[in-house]
Design a protein around this motif. Structure first.
Motif, PDB file in Angstrom:
ATOM      1  N   ARG A  29       2.350  -3.240   6.612  1.00  0.00           N
ATOM      2  CA  ARG A  29       3.213  -3.330   5.434  1.00  0.00           C
ATOM      3  C   ARG A  29       2.390  -3.769   4.228  1.00  0.00           C
ATOM      4  O   ARG A  29       1.494  -4.601   4.348  1.00  0.00           O
ATOM      5  N   ALA A  30       2.726  -3.210   3.073  1.00  0.00           N
ATOM      6  CA  ALA A  30       2.106  -3.653   1.827  1.00  0.00           C
ATOM      7  C   ALA A  30       2.422  -5.127   1.641  1.00  0.00           C
ATOM      8  O   ALA A  30       3.480  -5.604   2.043  1.00  0.00           O
ATOM      9  N   SER A  31       1.495  -5.847   1.050  1.00  0.00           N
ATOM     10  CA  SER A  31       1.721  -7.278   0.827  1.00  0.00           C
ATOM     11  C   SER A  31       2.228  -7.503  -0.592  1.00  0.00           C
ATOM     12  O   SER A  31       1.935  -6.737  -1.508  1.00  0.00           O
ATOM     13  N   VAL A  32       2.995  -8.552  -0.744  1.00  0.00           N
ATOM     14  CA  VAL A  32       3.536  -8.897  -2.056  1.00  0.00           C
ATOM     15  C   VAL A  32       2.433  -9.477  -2.929  1.00  0.00           C
ATOM     16  O   VAL A  32       2.288  -9.130  -4.089  1.00  0.00           O
ATOM     17  N   LEU A  33       1.626 -10.357  -2.342  1.00  0.00           N
ATOM     18  CA  LEU A  33       0.492 -10.999  -3.013  1.00  0.00           C
ATOM     19  C   LEU A  33      -0.654 -11.119  -2.018  1.00  0.00           C
ATOM     20  O   LEU A  33      -0.421 -11.156  -0.802  1.00  0.00           O
ATOM     21  N   ALA A  34      -1.869 -11.236  -2.505  1.00  0.00           N
ATOM     22  CA  ALA A  34      -3.010 -11.454  -1.605  1.00  0.00           C
ATOM     23  C   ALA A  34      -2.882 -12.799  -0.900  1.00  0.00           C
ATOM     24  O   ALA A  34      -3.399 -12.979   0.206  1.00  0.00           O
ATOM     25  N   ASP A 105      -4.877 -14.739   5.485  1.00  0.00           N
ATOM     26  CA  ASP A 105      -5.966 -14.940   4.513  1.00  0.00           C
ATOM     27  C   ASP A 105      -6.494 -13.601   3.999  1.00  0.00           C
ATOM     28  O   ASP A 105      -7.689 -13.305   4.095  1.00  0.00           O
ATOM     29  N   LEU A 106      -5.592 -12.802   3.451  1.00  0.00           N
ATOM     30  CA  LEU A 106      -5.989 -11.494   2.935  1.00  0.00           C
ATOM     31  C   LEU A 106      -7.043 -11.637   1.834  1.00  0.00           C
ATOM     32  O   LEU A 106      -6.956 -12.542   0.996  1.00  0.00           O
ATOM     33  N   SER A 107      -8.006 -10.721   1.840  1.00  0.00           N
ATOM     34  CA  SER A 107      -9.042 -10.737   0.810  1.00  0.00           C
ATOM     35  C   SER A 107      -8.537 -10.100  -0.487  1.00  0.00           C
ATOM     36  O   SER A 107      -9.130 -10.286  -1.542  1.00  0.00           O
ATOM     37  N   ARG A 108      -7.451  -9.342  -0.361  1.00  0.00           N
ATOM     38  CA  ARG A 108      -6.845  -8.686  -1.516  1.00  0.00           C
ATOM     39  C   ARG A 108      -5.427  -8.265  -1.145  1.00  0.00           C
ATOM     40  O   ARG A 108      -5.064  -8.245   0.028  1.00  0.00           O
ATOM     41  N   LYS A 109      -4.663  -7.906  -2.138  1.00  0.00           N
ATOM     42  CA  LYS A 109      -3.315  -7.397  -1.913  1.00  0.00           C
ATOM     43  C   LYS A 109      -3.403  -6.032  -1.238  1.00  0.00           C
ATOM     44  O   LYS A 109      -4.233  -5.200  -1.607  1.00  0.00           O
ATOM     45  N   LEU A 110      -2.569  -5.792  -0.222  1.00  0.00           N
ATOM     46  CA  LEU A 110      -2.526  -4.492   0.450  1.00  0.00           C
ATOM     47  C   LEU A 110      -1.538  -3.603  -0.304  1.00  0.00           C
ATOM     48  O   LEU A 110      -0.370  -3.946  -0.446  1.00  0.00           O
ATOM     49  N   GLU A 111      -2.033  -2.462  -0.774  1.00  0.00           N
ATOM     50  CA  GLU A 111      -1.238  -1.555  -1.592  1.00  0.00           C
ATOM     51  C   GLU A 111      -0.728  -0.369  -0.776  1.00  0.00           C
ATOM     52  O   GLU A 111      -1.478   0.220   0.012  1.00  0.00           O
ATOM     53  N   GLU A 112       0.532  -0.024  -0.969  1.00  0.00           N
ATOM     54  CA  GLU A 112       1.104   1.148  -0.316  1.00  0.00           C
ATOM     55  C   GLU A 112       0.263   2.383  -0.629  1.00  0.00           C
ATOM     56  O   GLU A 112      -0.157   2.591  -1.763  1.00  0.00           O
ATOM     57  N   GLY A 113      -0.011   3.196   0.399  1.00  0.00           N
ATOM     58  CA  GLY A 113      -0.775   4.419   0.230  1.00  0.00           C
ATOM     59  C   GLY A 113      -2.245   4.296   0.587  1.00  0.00           C
ATOM     60  O   GLY A 113      -2.926   5.295   0.790  1.00  0.00           O
ATOM     61  N   VAL A 132      -5.819   1.975   9.564  1.00  0.00           N
ATOM     62  CA  VAL A 132      -4.432   1.521   9.453  1.00  0.00           C
ATOM     63  C   VAL A 132      -3.872   1.873   8.081  1.00  0.00           C
ATOM     64  O   VAL A 132      -4.287   1.295   7.074  1.00  0.00           O
ATOM     65  N   PRO A 133      -2.947   2.836   8.012  1.00  0.00           N
ATOM     66  CA  PRO A 133      -2.315   3.142   6.732  1.00  0.00           C
ATOM     67  C   PRO A 133      -1.349   2.029   6.315  1.00  0.00           C
ATOM     68  O   PRO A 133      -0.703   1.413   7.166  1.00  0.00           O
ATOM     69  N   VAL A 134      -1.272   1.795   5.011  1.00  0.00           N
ATOM     70  CA  VAL A 134      -0.373   0.778   4.472  1.00  0.00           C
ATOM     71  C   VAL A 134       0.880   1.476   3.948  1.00  0.00           C
ATOM     72  O   VAL A 134       0.797   2.349   3.080  1.00  0.00           O
ATOM     73  N   LEU A 135       2.019   1.091   4.502  1.00  0.00           N
ATOM     74  CA  LEU A 135       3.319   1.619   4.063  1.00  0.00           C
ATOM     75  C   LEU A 135       3.961   0.612   3.117  1.00  0.00           C
ATOM     76  O   LEU A 135       3.425  -0.466   2.879  1.00  0.00           O
TER      77      LEU A 135
END
Length: 147
Positions: A29-34, A105-113, A132-135
């Motif tokens: 899943r896309a993340s809201v914030l890193a 501990d994400l290094s960055r926000k995960l963006e859809e696509g 792993v695709p981000v939805l």
């Protein structure tokens, strides 16, 4: 008894080392914030007994395997799982509302696509790396119907 156990392990190990793990439908899943964790899901199938020991990804400081447990009062909560057994011919599905991988501990926000690599470390098979695709943040899986 100890000799028997050692003998069984000696014979069992080569069988586990020959296991073929098939990973299907990986997604996150896309993340809201890193600064907030995300979750990843997939299905594992093996032709021989194996055990998932660790998961890593360059997008996360660490990846935790979570299951769900319901207590006697009916309250369901996430629980950390150290290892995950994969039995031959029995798919293990990590899905929303059930067992899943927490990307901490994400290094960055995960963006859809976009997509990212994730490496699953198995006791017998060794390392298996998947893309792993981000939805979207509310996605329920890669095969869900799109409006």
């Amino acid at each position: 008894m100890k000799l028997l156990t050692a003998s069984l392990l000696t014979f069992a190990w080569p069988l586990a080392a020959q296991a073929e793990i098939i990973v299907t439908d990986p997604w996150a899943r896309a993340s809201v914030l890193a600064s907030r964790p995300s979750a990843a899901y997939l299905t594992l199938t093996s032709d021989a007994p194996d055990r998932l020991l660790e998961v890593t990804s360059p997008v996360a400081g660490h990846v935790m395997l979570h299951g769900v447990a319901t207590d006697s009062a009916g309250v369901t909560r996430m629980v950390h799982i150290e290892e995950l057994d994969v039995s031959p011919g029995t798919p293990v599905t990590l899905a929303p509302g059930d067992s899943h991988l927490m990307l901490m501990d994400l290094s960055r926000k995960l963006e859809e696509g976009e997509s990212f690599p994730m490496t699953l470390v198995f006791e017998g098979t060794g390392d298996v790396t998947v893309d792993v695709p981000v939805l979207g943040p509310g996605a329920m899986g890669p095969t869900e119907e799109r409006p």
